[in-house]
Design a protein around this motif. Sequence first.
Motif, PDB file in Angstrom:
ATOM      1  N   UNK A  11      14.672  -0.321  55.394  1.00 50.87           N
ATOM      2  CA  UNK A  11      13.621  -0.973  54.258  1.00 50.87           C
ATOM      3  C   UNK A  11      14.142  -2.669  53.936  1.00 50.87           C
ATOM      4  N   UNK A  12      15.596  -2.898  54.108  1.00 51.60           N
ATOM      5  CA  UNK A  12      15.779  -4.184  53.460  1.00 51.60           C
ATOM      6  C   UNK A  12      15.300  -5.103  54.786  1.00 51.60           C
ATOM      7  N   UNK A  13      15.544  -4.865  55.657  1.00 50.95           N
ATOM      8  CA  UNK A  13      15.018  -5.617  57.301  1.00 50.95           C
ATOM      9  C   UNK A  13      13.358  -5.734  56.940  1.00 50.95           C
ATOM     10  N   UNK A  14      12.847  -4.763  56.792  1.00 47.41           N
ATOM     11  CA  UNK A  14      11.420  -4.864  56.619  1.00 47.41           C
ATOM     12  C   UNK A  14      10.750  -5.653  55.641  1.00 47.41           C
ATOM     13  N   UNK A  15      11.592  -5.558  54.517  1.00 45.47           N
ATOM     14  CA  UNK A  15      11.222  -6.152  53.185  1.00 45.47           C
ATOM     15  C   UNK A  15      11.435  -7.651  53.385  1.00 45.47           C
ATOM     16  N   UNK A  16      12.339  -7.929  54.149  1.00 45.37           N
ATOM     17  CA  UNK A  16      12.980  -9.325  54.526  1.00 45.37           C
ATOM     18  C   UNK A  16      11.899 -10.053  55.360  1.00 45.37           C
ATOM     19  N   UNK A  17      11.463  -9.264  56.282  1.00 47.16           N
ATOM     20  CA  UNK A  17      10.360  -9.668  57.579  1.00 47.16           C
ATOM     21  C   UNK A  17       8.901  -9.925  56.457  1.00 47.16           C
ATOM     22  N   UNK A  18       8.644  -9.018  55.611  1.00 47.94           N
ATOM     23  CA  UNK A  18       7.522  -9.099  55.029  1.00 47.94           C
ATOM     24  C   UNK A  18       7.314 -10.273  54.099  1.00 47.94           C
ATOM     25  N   UNK A  19       8.408 -10.637  53.597  1.00 47.71           N
ATOM     26  CA  UNK A  19       8.558 -11.920  52.601  1.00 47.71           C
ATOM     27  C   UNK A  19       8.341 -13.039  53.136  1.00 47.71           C
ATOM     28  N   UNK A  53      -5.087 -12.979  56.710  1.00 44.86           N
ATOM     29  CA  UNK A  53      -4.939 -11.281  56.986  1.00 44.86           C
ATOM     30  C   UNK A  53      -3.938 -11.022  58.117  1.00 44.86           C
ATOM     31  N   UNK A  54      -3.837 -12.162  59.262  1.00 41.27           N
ATOM     32  CA  UNK A  54      -3.128 -12.237  60.315  1.00 41.27           C
ATOM     33  C   UNK A  54      -1.777 -11.809  60.295  1.00 41.27           C
ATOM     34  N   UNK A  55      -1.186 -12.217  59.178  1.00 42.58           N
ATOM     35  CA  UNK A  55       0.209 -12.299  58.817  1.00 42.58           C
ATOM     36  C   UNK A  55       0.662 -11.143  57.961  1.00 42.58           C
ATOM     37  N   UNK A  56      -0.179 -10.204  57.558  1.00 42.99           N
ATOM     38  CA  UNK A  56       0.035  -9.347  56.678  1.00 42.99           C
ATOM     39  C   UNK A  56       0.413  -7.941  57.491  1.00 42.99           C
ATOM     40  N   UNK A  57       0.403  -7.646  58.801  1.00 46.02           N
ATOM     41  CA  UNK A  57       0.652  -6.291  59.262  1.00 46.02           C
ATOM     42  C   UNK A  57       2.009  -5.595  58.827  1.00 46.02           C
ATOM     43  N   UNK A  58       3.048  -6.627  58.875  1.00 37.49           N
ATOM     44  CA  UNK A  58       4.413  -5.921  58.415  1.00 37.49           C
ATOM     45  C   UNK A  58       4.555  -5.780  56.956  1.00 37.49           C
ATOM     46  N   UNK A  59       3.879  -6.634  56.169  1.00 37.45           N
ATOM     47  CA  UNK A  59       4.017  -6.359  54.630  1.00 37.45           C
ATOM     48  C   UNK A  59       3.089  -4.982  54.399  1.00 37.45           C
ATOM     49  N   UNK A  60       1.998  -4.840  54.952  1.00 34.59           N
ATOM     50  CA  UNK A  60       0.973  -3.853  54.753  1.00 34.59           C
ATOM     51  C   UNK A  60       2.016  -2.533  54.950  1.00 34.59           C
ATOM     52  N   UNK A  61       2.653  -2.590  56.371  1.00 36.65           N
ATOM     53  CA  UNK A  61       3.229  -1.328  56.863  1.00 36.65           C
ATOM     54  C   UNK A  61       4.506  -1.079  55.704  1.00 36.65           C
ATOM     55  N   UNK A  62       5.334  -2.135  55.322  1.00 39.19           N
ATOM     56  CA  UNK A  62       6.471  -2.028  54.513  1.00 39.19           C
ATOM     57  C   UNK A  62       5.792  -1.205  53.219  1.00 39.19           C
TER      58      UNK A  62
END
Length: 368
Positions: free
Chosen positions: A235-243, A273-282
Amino acid sequence: MHTLDNNTNKLHKSYYDIVRLLAIFLVIFNHTPAFHYPFQTHGNDLNVQLMLLVSVIVKMAVPLFFMISGGLLLNKEENIQTIFTKRILRFIYVIIIFHLIQFSFYFVCFHSQGSDIGVASFIESIYTKRSYPISRTNALAVWFLYAYLGFLLLLPLLRVMVQNMKNEHFLYLACLQITFSVLIPSSYIIGMGKASDTFALAEYLPLCNNIFLYIIAGYYIEHRLDVNQLKRRHFCVLTAISLLSIVAACAAPEIARQRTNASILTQYTPGIIQFLLIPCCTLMLSLKKALNKTTLPERWIRVLKYAGGAVFCVMIIENILRKLFAILLFDNYYSTYMPSIWVTCIVWIVGILIGCIVKKLPLIGKLF
């Protein structure tokens, strides 16, 4: 077909209701002047950049809705006849009712601005999804209804596809999207100094550039990924990528503005919206993980379920409520940022209450 039985056996998932309630709040705000403020304001001061950050986060709203649909519908087993009678026909009724509500509202409030009223103009509004002839305007949620109907029409094919995909296929699709919808368009803007959201190859990769990417991602999160195996480091990695993704979504229009010497930002260079795949999944994974570790009281589960079930009705009427409360509460709704926030909160609360009442009505309540 690979699925997680512990997920599919649950008849109701409270985290979906939380996501629905959050997403509809973002949808309402997305339709206010505050969302459009950074794209209509000259200059690049800190205030504009902060507003842009909010606008980027708000754009997660519709992808979240489609992720929920993917998680709930793609794993079901239904024949084509059932899909048509149970889902598609019902949704066609919803679209007709939506246009009746909107047409009636604009006729009552703006009838002096136009005279093109009748069955033909009503059918044209449904068929073309264009603005209502009465007011030369439209309800912003209308595109979502047609997009969702398109998803339902393709549902039998999408089910066959995703249920037979291996996990590496989902990863491959995510890599395609990030490469051809995010990295290459952004590199073009930075390298060429030209603002464009049109990449010749991307238009021929339909799963990478529209709602279906998020629908498939929702299925993967719900039925292929065991959230209990995800550790804090994941989750730390996903959060970092999302940010980083959100920052990149903010930077792209600003870089495009600077390279083209434009006076204002545009949200289409490339599309946020194209940038938001990882933030939405996170976000989905985080809420799912949190609720898996938490035992909600039965009363709260019922409240969330009922309120979450009213969200679709809010989507149908939120533009009417926004207009009414903006007129009733503010002399100059477009003057500052705060009126949009207040209107969003009020419409969110009132809309959910109306939705709960509508769901109790005979016949029409079953449609929503």
